[in-house]
Design a protein around this motif. Sequence first.
Motif, PDB file in Angstrom:
ATOM      1  N   GLY A 160       0.818  -1.212   0.000  1.00  0.00           N
ATOM      2  CA  GLY A 160       0.000   0.000   0.000  1.00  0.00           C
ATOM      3  C   GLY A 160       0.851   1.260   0.000  1.00  0.00           C
ATOM      4  O   GLY A 160       0.626   2.181  -0.791  1.00  0.00           O
ATOM      5  N   ILE A 161       1.819   1.308   0.872  1.00  0.00           N
ATOM      6  CA  ILE A 161       2.690   2.483   0.957  1.00  0.00           C
ATOM      7  C   ILE A 161       3.541   2.606  -0.296  1.00  0.00           C
ATOM      8  O   ILE A 161       3.695   3.694  -0.855  1.00  0.00           O
ATOM      9  N   SER A 176       3.033   1.426  -3.439  1.00  0.00           N
ATOM     10  CA  SER A 176       2.308   1.814  -4.649  1.00  0.00           C
ATOM     11  C   SER A 176       1.743   3.230  -4.549  1.00  0.00           C
ATOM     12  O   SER A 176       1.837   4.012  -5.500  1.00  0.00           O
ATOM     13  N   ALA A 177       1.179   3.580  -3.411  1.00  0.00           N
ATOM     14  CA  ALA A 177       0.592   4.922  -3.251  1.00  0.00           C
ATOM     15  C   ALA A 177       1.663   6.004  -3.316  1.00  0.00           C
ATOM     16  O   ALA A 177       1.483   7.030  -3.986  1.00  0.00           O
ATOM     17  N   SER A 178       2.766   5.776  -2.655  1.00  0.00           N
ATOM     18  CA  SER A 178       3.844   6.768  -2.680  1.00  0.00           C
ATOM     19  C   SER A 178       4.424   6.909  -4.081  1.00  0.00           C
ATOM     20  O   SER A 178       4.749   8.014  -4.516  1.00  0.00           O
ATOM     21  N   VAL A 236       2.852   6.453  -6.940  1.00  0.00           N
ATOM     22  CA  VAL A 236       1.905   7.221  -7.757  1.00  0.00           C
ATOM     23  C   VAL A 236       2.037   8.713  -7.467  1.00  0.00           C
ATOM     24  O   VAL A 236       2.127   9.545  -8.380  1.00  0.00           O
ATOM     25  N   ALA A 237       2.056   9.066  -6.188  1.00  0.00           N
ATOM     26  CA  ALA A 237       2.132  10.483  -5.811  1.00  0.00           C
ATOM     27  C   ALA A 237       3.440  11.112  -6.271  1.00  0.00           C
ATOM     28  O   ALA A 237       3.437  12.194  -6.876  1.00  0.00           O
ATOM     29  N   GLY A 255      -6.303  14.064  -5.104  1.00  0.00           N
ATOM     30  CA  GLY A 255      -6.016  12.628  -5.110  1.00  0.00           C
ATOM     31  C   GLY A 255      -4.724  12.305  -4.394  1.00  0.00           C
ATOM     32  O   GLY A 255      -4.644  11.342  -3.614  1.00  0.00           O
ATOM     33  N   ILE A 256      -3.688  13.094  -4.634  1.00  0.00           N
ATOM     34  CA  ILE A 256      -2.398  12.886  -3.949  1.00  0.00           C
ATOM     35  C   ILE A 256      -2.568  13.082  -2.448  1.00  0.00           C
ATOM     36  O   ILE A 256      -2.031  12.322  -1.635  1.00  0.00           O
ATOM     37  N   ILE A 307      -4.196  10.076  -1.095  1.00  0.00           N
ATOM     38  CA  ILE A 307      -3.221   8.986  -1.036  1.00  0.00           C
ATOM     39  C   ILE A 307      -2.387   9.112   0.234  1.00  0.00           C
ATOM     40  O   ILE A 307      -2.170   8.132   0.958  1.00  0.00           O
ATOM     41  N   GLY A 365      -4.405   8.111   3.140  1.00  0.00           N
ATOM     42  CA  GLY A 365      -4.552   6.662   3.146  1.00  0.00           C
ATOM     43  C   GLY A 365      -3.321   5.942   3.654  1.00  0.00           C
ATOM     44  O   GLY A 365      -3.415   4.989   4.431  1.00  0.00           O
ATOM     45  N   VAL A 366      -2.144   6.392   3.228  1.00  0.00           N
ATOM     46  CA  VAL A 366      -0.894   5.813   3.714  1.00  0.00           C
ATOM     47  C   VAL A 366      -0.784   5.988   5.223  1.00  0.00           C
ATOM     48  O   VAL A 366      -0.410   5.053   5.946  1.00  0.00           O
TER      49      VAL A 366
END
Length: 106
Positions: free
Chosen positions: A60-61, A63-65, A67-68, A89-90, A93, A96-97
């Motif tokens: 999760g961390i 992939s999300a990081s 993307v951002a 969205g960022i 994210i 969410g992280v």
Amino acid sequence: MSVWALLAGAILTEVLGTIAMRLAVDRKPWYLVTALGYGAAFTFLALALRAGMPLGMAYGIWSASGVALTALLSRVLFGERLTRTMVLGITLIMAGVLLIQLGATA
């Protein structure tokens, strides 16, 4: 090496590989950097998992990081659009992280 340093290595090398892929569109040698970046990213991620980081939190961390950071760097390096909706969205994210990390330690 700490589990967080390994995860940071995974994030940074994945972003490097993605940025290199964008550069490879016009300059073919950058495909080598793309392959090396992704190879290093998966190696660092596997090492973080081996060091005890839970898969859900690590992925999760990571992939999300990725993307951002990629969205922000593509704005800076390539002048690509970064709309208010994308910034929201960022921000989501990042929230969410944070929630993933707080949930893992609760």
